[in-house]
Enzyme design. Structure first.
Site, PDB file in Angstrom:
ATOM      1  CG  HIS A 120      -9.300  16.321   3.503  1.00 13.10           C
ATOM      2  ND1 HIS A 120     -10.432  16.791   2.869  1.00 13.10           N
ATOM      3  CD2 HIS A 120      -9.625  16.191   4.807  1.00 13.10           C
ATOM      4  CE1 HIS A 120     -11.412  16.907   3.753  1.00 13.10           C
ATOM      5  NE2 HIS A 120     -10.951  16.552   4.937  1.00 13.10           N
ATOM      6  CG  ASP A 148     -18.986  11.078   4.174  1.00  7.48           C
ATOM      7  OD1 ASP A 148     -18.730  10.735   5.349  1.00  7.48           O
ATOM      8  OD2 ASP A 148     -18.853  12.241   3.767  1.00  7.48           O
ATOM      9  NE  ARG A 180     -19.601  10.915  11.911  1.00  7.80           N
ATOM     10  CZ  ARG A 180     -18.516  11.341  11.255  1.00  7.80           C
ATOM     11  NH1 ARG A 180     -18.447  11.219   9.930  1.00  7.80           N
ATOM     12  NH2 ARG A 180     -17.513  11.879  11.895  1.00  7.80           N
ATOM     13  CB  SER A 225     -16.161  10.746   7.066  1.00  6.98           C
ATOM     14  OG  SER A 225     -16.571  11.953   6.470  1.00  6.98           O
ATOM     15  CE  LYS A 270     -15.866  13.420   2.934  1.00  4.36           C
ATOM     16  NZ  LYS A 270     -16.517  14.307   3.893  1.00  4.36           N
TER      17      LYS A 270
END
Ligand code: URA
Ligand code: CA
Length: 441
Positions: free
Chosen positions: A82, A161, A168, A183, A187
């Site tokens: 990621h 999320d 947010r 967050s 995921k």
């Protein structure tokens, strides 16, 4: 339990229990909590912070707020990657076949882009015929048979999320380390991987502006991984300029092809080698990161990574002729070179602004239903540290919408600075965080 009491508790700087965090996430997911309660709660978390235990509990609650993908039918250790959001970040296109060519299975769930950062799926769809709408069964079969598959993110990955992130975004509570860490990790954990390699960007174009904060975020995510028994490594990398030369869908596919042929930009290649080595190591494809790096470099040099890319594109419906001859990728009707009218050294390229300039040309979505121009984008002809003479081309704009060129050119010029004094080129890899600690470079 009431949201009001949770807000008071966090407002006063107290620690929330697991039950309280679960209550918040469960009721948020079910739509039982008013936005004003969530917003006030998030601001309290932002100001008073969460400790590691609370952050881990929040991560687990969000992870279980929707589907948790079961990849146990795929043999081997599945390693996911990621990136915390880059501009012109072509790494996934390169890494997926590169890691697969080393014998480590790549089962990748990817998203589309919004705003100034591009999505991997959009980039892949620049290849004629390529599609990610495959069933979960085909996804699993493809990974078992070919070692690689990419599928679109299902709607029901960590829905809590999604709701929290949307709030947010509009309440100035995005850049809190606990909220970002939970967050991202919720995921990744819901996507079913066994191990995770994180590319944490630092710099003006990133969530984390300082190296200290980026390392802190990396540590937090590595620790969450440890608690969840998923080996996690975070690599802290520079985002003071876009990665590689290309920003835009077809342009980045071409750049990925070059990189897989071992002829790509130096920074992109270096990052892919670093991320790839760690993925191969965590995936059990080598006994050490060093051995993994040797293997990765071999696969780039001997063409096997490129062959794996073609195999992958072909199984998911893509036309391999396009990969063999990238001139068959979508090409733009309008091309404009931006030339320098001063002499000096390129000092900064603000990634986020360049990303927006590329988006304006059609490379990204301004709104959810924007239609992409696959050919659109920007090629950087110079990078930070390069010498620039009067009349040199600094960048080239590509688009099918001629009317966008002026605005985009102006944005690009506003995003860079050129100075008289020599500028050092930037170091890409800043630190690595793993279970054993932090290694700075
Ligand atoms: N990326 C995410 O998915 N979540 C964040 O909060 C920040 C970056
Ligand atoms: Ca790039």
């Amino acid at each position: 339990m009431r949201m009001y009491d949770l807000i008071i508790k966090k407002r006063d700087g107290l620690e929330l229990s697991k039950e309280e965090i679960n209550y918040f996430v469960k009721n948020l997911t079910e739509g039982n909590i008013a936005d004003y309660h969530v917003a006030a709660f998030l601001m309290a978390v932002f100001l008073k912070k969460m400790n590691k235990r609370e952050t881990a509990d929040l991560t687990q609650a969000m992870m279980h707020s929707g589907d948790v993908v079961d990849l146990s039918q795929i043999s081997g250790i599945k390693v996911d990657k990621h990136s915390t959001g880059g501009v012109g970040d072509t790494t996934t296109l390169v890494l997926a076949p590169l890691v697969a060519s080393c014998g480590v299975p790549v089962a990748k769930m990817s998203g589309r882009g919004l705003g100034h950062t591009g999505g991997t799926i959009d980039k892949l769809e620049a290849i004629e015929g390529f599609h990610v709408e495959i069933s979960i069964d085909d996804f699993i079969n493809n990974v078992n048979k070919h070692g690689i598959a990419v599928i679109g993110q299902t709607k029901n990955i960590a829905p809590a999320d999604k709701k929290i992130y949307a709030l947010r975004d509009v309440t100035a509570t995005v850049d809190n380390i606990s909220l970002i860490a939970s967050s991202i990790m919720s995921k990744k954990l819901a996507a079913g991987s066994d191990a995770i390699v994180l590319d944490v960007k630092v710099g003006s174009g990133a969530f984390m502006k300082t190296i200290e904060d980026a390392i802190e975020l990396g540590k937090e995510m590595v620790e969450i991984g440890q608690i969840m028994d998923k080996n996690t490594i975070a690599i802290i990398t520079d985002m003071e300029q876009p990665l590689g030369f290309a920003i835009g869908n077809a342009l980045e596919v071409k750049e990925a092809i070059d990189t897989l042929n071992n002829e790509g930009p130096e920074d992109l290649t270096e990052l892919c080698v670093k991320l790839g080595s760690n993925m191969v190591y965590l995936g059990g494809g080598a006994d050490s990161v060093e051995a993994a790096e040797k293997l990765i470099r071999e696969k780039l040099a001997n063409g096997e990574a490129f062959e794996k890319f073609k195999e992958f594109i072909s199984i998911q419906g893509g036309n391999v002729d396009v990969i063999n001859d990238p001139s068959k990728l979508p090409s733009a009707d309008h091309v404009r070179e931006i030339k320098s009218d001063v002499e000096g050294y390129l000092e900064t390229i603000k990634s986020d602004s360049v990303g927006i300039a590329a988006m304006k040309l059609g490379a990204g979505r301004e709104t959810l239903d924007s239609v992409l121009d696959m050919s659109a984008g920007i090629i950087l002809n110079k990078k930070v540290g390069d010498k620039i003479n009067k009349g040199d081309v600094i960048a080239t704009l590509y688009t099918n919408t001629q009317s966008k060129l002026d605005e985009s050119e102006k944005m690009f010029l506003d995003a860079i600075t050129i100075t008289k004094d020599e500028v050092a080129s930037r170091k890409l890899i800043k630190a690595i965080v793993n279970r054993d600690g932090v290694q700075k470079f």
